[in-house]
Design a protein around this motif. Structure first.
Motif, PDB file in Angstrom:
ATOM      1  N   GLY A 145       0.791  -1.222   0.000  1.00  0.00           N
ATOM      2  CA  GLY A 145       0.000   0.000   0.000  1.00  0.00           C
ATOM      3  C   GLY A 145       0.821   1.269   0.000  1.00  0.00           C
ATOM      4  O   GLY A 145       0.417   2.282  -0.583  1.00  0.00           O
ATOM      5  N   ASN A 146       1.988   1.256   0.655  1.00  0.00           N
ATOM      6  CA  ASN A 146       2.845   2.445   0.660  1.00  0.00           C
ATOM      7  C   ASN A 146       3.263   2.831  -0.748  1.00  0.00           C
ATOM      8  O   ASN A 146       3.362   4.012  -1.090  1.00  0.00           O
ATOM      9  CB  ASN A 146       4.091   2.193   1.501  1.00  0.00           C
ATOM     10  N   TYR A 147       3.543   1.834  -1.560  1.00  0.00           N
ATOM     11  CA  TYR A 147       4.026   2.095  -2.912  1.00  0.00           C
ATOM     12  C   TYR A 147       2.882   2.472  -3.843  1.00  0.00           C
ATOM     13  O   TYR A 147       3.046   3.306  -4.740  1.00  0.00           O
ATOM     14  CB  TYR A 147       4.822   0.889  -3.404  1.00  0.00           C
ATOM     15  N   ALA A 148       1.702   1.900  -3.607  1.00  0.00           N
ATOM     16  CA  ALA A 148       0.524   2.306  -4.370  1.00  0.00           C
ATOM     17  C   ALA A 148       0.218   3.782  -4.121  1.00  0.00           C
ATOM     18  O   ALA A 148      -0.150   4.526  -5.032  1.00  0.00           O
ATOM     19  CB  ALA A 148      -0.680   1.442  -3.988  1.00  0.00           C
ATOM     20  N   ALA A 149       0.407   4.219  -2.871  1.00  0.00           N
ATOM     21  CA  ALA A 149       0.130   5.610  -2.509  1.00  0.00           C
ATOM     22  C   ALA A 149       1.086   6.586  -3.193  1.00  0.00           C
ATOM     23  O   ALA A 149       0.786   7.780  -3.307  1.00  0.00           O
ATOM     24  CB  ALA A 149       0.213   5.779  -0.999  1.00  0.00           C
ATOM     25  N   SER A 150       2.220   6.087  -3.657  1.00  0.00           N
ATOM     26  CA  SER A 150       3.229   6.974  -4.247  1.00  0.00           C
ATOM     27  C   SER A 150       3.095   7.113  -5.763  1.00  0.00           C
ATOM     28  O   SER A 150       3.746   7.972  -6.366  1.00  0.00           O
ATOM     29  CB  SER A 150       4.629   6.436  -3.930  1.00  0.00           C
ATOM     30  N   LEU A 151       2.263   6.302  -6.385  1.00  0.00           N
ATOM     31  CA  LEU A 151       2.271   6.208  -7.845  1.00  0.00           C
ATOM     32  C   LEU A 151       1.819   7.488  -8.551  1.00  0.00           C
ATOM     33  O   LEU A 151       2.383   7.872  -9.574  1.00  0.00           O
ATOM     34  CB  LEU A 151       1.407   5.027  -8.301  1.00  0.00           C
ATOM     35  N   LYS A 152       0.799   8.145  -8.034  1.00  0.00           N
ATOM     36  CA  LYS A 152       0.279   9.344  -8.689  1.00  0.00           C
ATOM     37  C   LYS A 152       1.334  10.429  -8.744  1.00  0.00           C
ATOM     38  O   LYS A 152       1.572  11.043  -9.794  1.00  0.00           O
ATOM     39  CB  LYS A 152      -0.970   9.837  -7.955  1.00  0.00           C
ATOM     40  N   ALA A 153       1.968  10.684  -7.616  1.00  0.00           N
ATOM     41  CA  ALA A 153       3.019  11.705  -7.575  1.00  0.00           C
ATOM     42  C   ALA A 153       4.193  11.316  -8.462  1.00  0.00           C
ATOM     43  O   ALA A 153       4.778  12.159  -9.152  1.00  0.00           O
ATOM     44  CB  ALA A 153       3.480  11.916  -6.135  1.00  0.00           C
ATOM     45  N   GLN A 154       4.537  10.031  -8.458  1.00  0.00           N
ATOM     46  CA  GLN A 154       5.634   9.554  -9.292  1.00  0.00           C
ATOM     47  C   GLN A 154       5.334   9.784 -10.770  1.00  0.00           C
ATOM     48  O   GLN A 154       6.189  10.242 -11.537  1.00  0.00           O
ATOM     49  CB  GLN A 154       5.867   8.067  -9.026  1.00  0.00           C
ATOM     50  N   GLU A 155       4.125   9.470 -11.165  1.00  0.00           N
ATOM     51  CA  GLU A 155       3.717   9.647 -12.561  1.00  0.00           C
ATOM     52  C   GLU A 155       3.816  11.112 -12.985  1.00  0.00           C
ATOM     53  O   GLU A 155       4.322  11.432 -14.064  1.00  0.00           O
ATOM     54  CB  GLU A 155       2.290   9.141 -12.738  1.00  0.00           C
ATOM     55  N   GLU A 156       3.358  12.003 -12.117  1.00  0.00           N
ATOM     56  CA  GLU A 156       3.383  13.426 -12.453  1.00  0.00           C
ATOM     57  C   GLU A 156       4.805  13.974 -12.470  1.00  0.00           C
ATOM     58  O   GLU A 156       5.143  14.827 -13.295  1.00  0.00           O
ATOM     59  CB  GLU A 156       2.499  14.198 -11.481  1.00  0.00           C
ATOM     60  N   ALA A 157       5.657  13.465 -11.578  1.00  0.00           N
ATOM     61  CA  ALA A 157       7.051  13.896 -11.568  1.00  0.00           C
ATOM     62  C   ALA A 157       7.764  13.482 -12.851  1.00  0.00           C
ATOM     63  O   ALA A 157       8.553  14.250 -13.422  1.00  0.00           O
ATOM     64  CB  ALA A 157       7.768  13.319 -10.347  1.00  0.00           C
ATOM     65  N   GLU A 158       7.485  12.274 -13.309  1.00  0.00           N
ATOM     66  CA  GLU A 158       8.108  11.785 -14.543  1.00  0.00           C
ATOM     67  C   GLU A 158       7.704  12.637 -15.742  1.00  0.00           C
ATOM     68  O   GLU A 158       8.513  12.876 -16.643  1.00  0.00           O
ATOM     69  CB  GLU A 158       7.741  10.317 -14.765  1.00  0.00           C
ATOM     70  N   LYS A 159       6.464  13.112 -15.754  1.00  0.00           N
ATOM     71  CA  LYS A 159       6.006  13.975 -16.847  1.00  0.00           C
ATOM     72  C   LYS A 159       6.795  15.279 -16.883  1.00  0.00           C
ATOM     73  O   LYS A 159       6.945  15.901 -17.930  1.00  0.00           O
ATOM     74  CB  LYS A 159       4.519  14.272 -16.689  1.00  0.00           C
ATOM     75  N   LYS A 160       7.301  15.693 -15.716  1.00  0.00           N
ATOM     76  CA  LYS A 160       8.073  16.923 -15.625  1.00  0.00           C
ATOM     77  C   LYS A 160       9.562  16.684 -15.836  1.00  0.00           C
ATOM     78  O   LYS A 160      10.374  17.611 -15.721  1.00  0.00           O
ATOM     79  CB  LYS A 160       7.846  17.569 -14.258  1.00  0.00           C
ATOM     80  N   GLY A 161       9.933  15.426 -16.101  1.00  0.00           N
ATOM     81  CA  GLY A 161      11.327  15.115 -16.379  1.00  0.00           C
ATOM     82  C   GLY A 161      12.139  14.682 -15.180  1.00  0.00           C
ATOM     83  O   GLY A 161      13.376  14.689 -15.243  1.00  0.00           O
ATOM     84  N   TYR A 162      11.460  14.281 -14.094  1.00  0.00           N
ATOM     85  CA  TYR A 162      12.165  13.871 -12.888  1.00  0.00           C
ATOM     86  C   TYR A 162      12.055  12.365 -12.689  1.00  0.00           C
ATOM     87  O   TYR A 162      11.038  11.748 -13.005  1.00  0.00           O
ATOM     88  CB  TYR A 162      11.632  14.634 -11.671  1.00  0.00           C
ATOM     89  N   THR A 163      13.118  11.780 -12.133  1.00  0.00           N
ATOM     90  CA  THR A 163      13.201  10.330 -11.978  1.00  0.00           C
ATOM     91  C   THR A 163      12.404   9.836 -10.785  1.00  0.00           C
ATOM     92  O   THR A 163      11.784   8.770 -10.833  1.00  0.00           O
ATOM     93  CB  THR A 163      14.677   9.895 -11.807  1.00  0.00           C
TER      94      THR A 163
END
Length: 353
Positions: free
Chosen positions: A197-215
């Protein structure tokens, strides 16, 4: 308990070292053990790697009662197989188990299961630089029942994957986005546990960060949104004016095993290394004053991942000209040297098969 072994009759073709990636390939066998209330953990066996039959009402699919770990096996200089701190991983999975009401494992037996499986699959350990055999133990609830309560049956499984670098950048610095909108965890929750669940909670922010060019995303605390916690897949360290600081464990940060190793190694070198509550404002102030010398992440997957840029509220902080720092490189060389047997292990970290 005796581990029953059933070998595959259809061995896989091993992938070329230069095409490994991370978590894309899996070995021929896996370890499986069941838990039943009133009986305990039972029937440990190693079987051919393959699908797991699951009832559509399986508890983990509906209520997320699942934990996991990650560690690695390495091919040593003399052909020996080395595990890095496996007892720490199995102790930590029990801490996660306790938080999610999952029955604890016998740590010695769990390590023995890992060793037995890795020994069987040792030909899968890649020999290239920066490679390893990634070990993924995990436990999940299997009750075929809908209802919010701890399950009475579980599976403990271990799978293996030959891997290369976790990030496509390898040891080149990554770009990190400081997340100030979404929240991953708060004290009293499951942030300190290694649970799905901790990692599921991080996916949205991760996806948006990647769109901005961040790893990756750097998480702030979930209450005041100002104190640094951890990166999505790593703990985080800052070298400020000659001193190293990392966020103190507070109940919402994973107690990383590589994090702990780095602290012990740094202190053995006489480098000031402090665990404390630190705000993103402090980091930005250190950057403006020219005192933010290095930033790096630590974790089993990447070992050491230097950070070349942080972005916070639109303000970009380029660290060490976007290059790996001397301390980050020294830590990486030391830890990977211990893991591969190239450097003497004076800390007692490695277990030899």
């Amino acid at each position: 308990m005796e581990i029953k072994i059933t070998k595959t009759t259809a061995p896989k073709t091993k992938p070329p070292v230069d095409s490994l990636g991370f978590g894309k390939h899996f070995t021929d066998h896996m370890f499986v053990m069941d838990y039943t209330a009133g009986k305990g953990w039972h029937d440990p066996q190693i079987v051919p790697y393959g699908p797991i039959p699951m009832d559509p009402s399986c508890a983990v699919l509906h209520y997320g009662q699942a934990v996991f770990e990650g560690l690695k096996a390495y091919k040593g200089e003399n052909g020996q197989v080395l595990l890095f701190r496996p007892y720490n991983n199995m102790n930590r999975i029990n801490e996660s188990n306790d938080r999610l009401c999952i029955p604890k494992l016998d740590v010695d037996f769990a390590v023995e299961a890992i060793k037995t499986l890795v020994e069987l699959e040792k030909d899968w350990i890649p020999g290239g630089k920066g490679t390893a055999l990634y070990i993924r133990p995990f436990i999940f609830a299997t009750d075929p029942f809908l209802g919010v309560h701890p399950a009475s049956t579980y599976k403990f499984i271990i799978i293996l994957s030959p891997v290369g670098a976790y990030y496509k950048e390898g040891l080149n610095p990554v770009k990190i986005y400081v997340e100030d909108e979404y929240v991953r965890a708060v004290r009293g929750g499951m942030g300190f546990s290694k649970t799905a669940g901790n990692y599921a909670a991080s996916l949205k922010a991760q996806e948006e960060a990647e769109k901005k060019g961040y790893t990756q995303v750097l998480w702030l605390d979930g209450v005041e949104r100002k104190y640094i916690e951890e990166v999505g897949a790593m703990n985080i360290f800052f070298k400020i004016d000659g001193k190293v600081v990392t966020p103190a464990l507070n109940g919402s940060i994973l107690a990383g095993i590589t994090r702990n190793s780095c602290l012990e190694i740094l202190r053995s070198w006489g480098v000031p290394a402090e665990e404390k509550k630190i705000s993103v404002e402090e980091i930005y102030e250190a950057y403006q004053n020219g005192k933010l010398e290095e930033v790096f992440g630590t974790g089993t997957a990447a070992v050491i991942s230097p950070v070349g840029e942080l972005c916070w509220e639109g303000k970009k902080m380029v660290i060490n000209n976007g290059e790996i720092g001397a301390l980050s490189q020294k830590l990486y060389d030391t830890i990977t040297g211990i893991q591969s047997g190239k450097i003497e292990d004076t800390f007692g970290y490695t277990v030899t098969l």
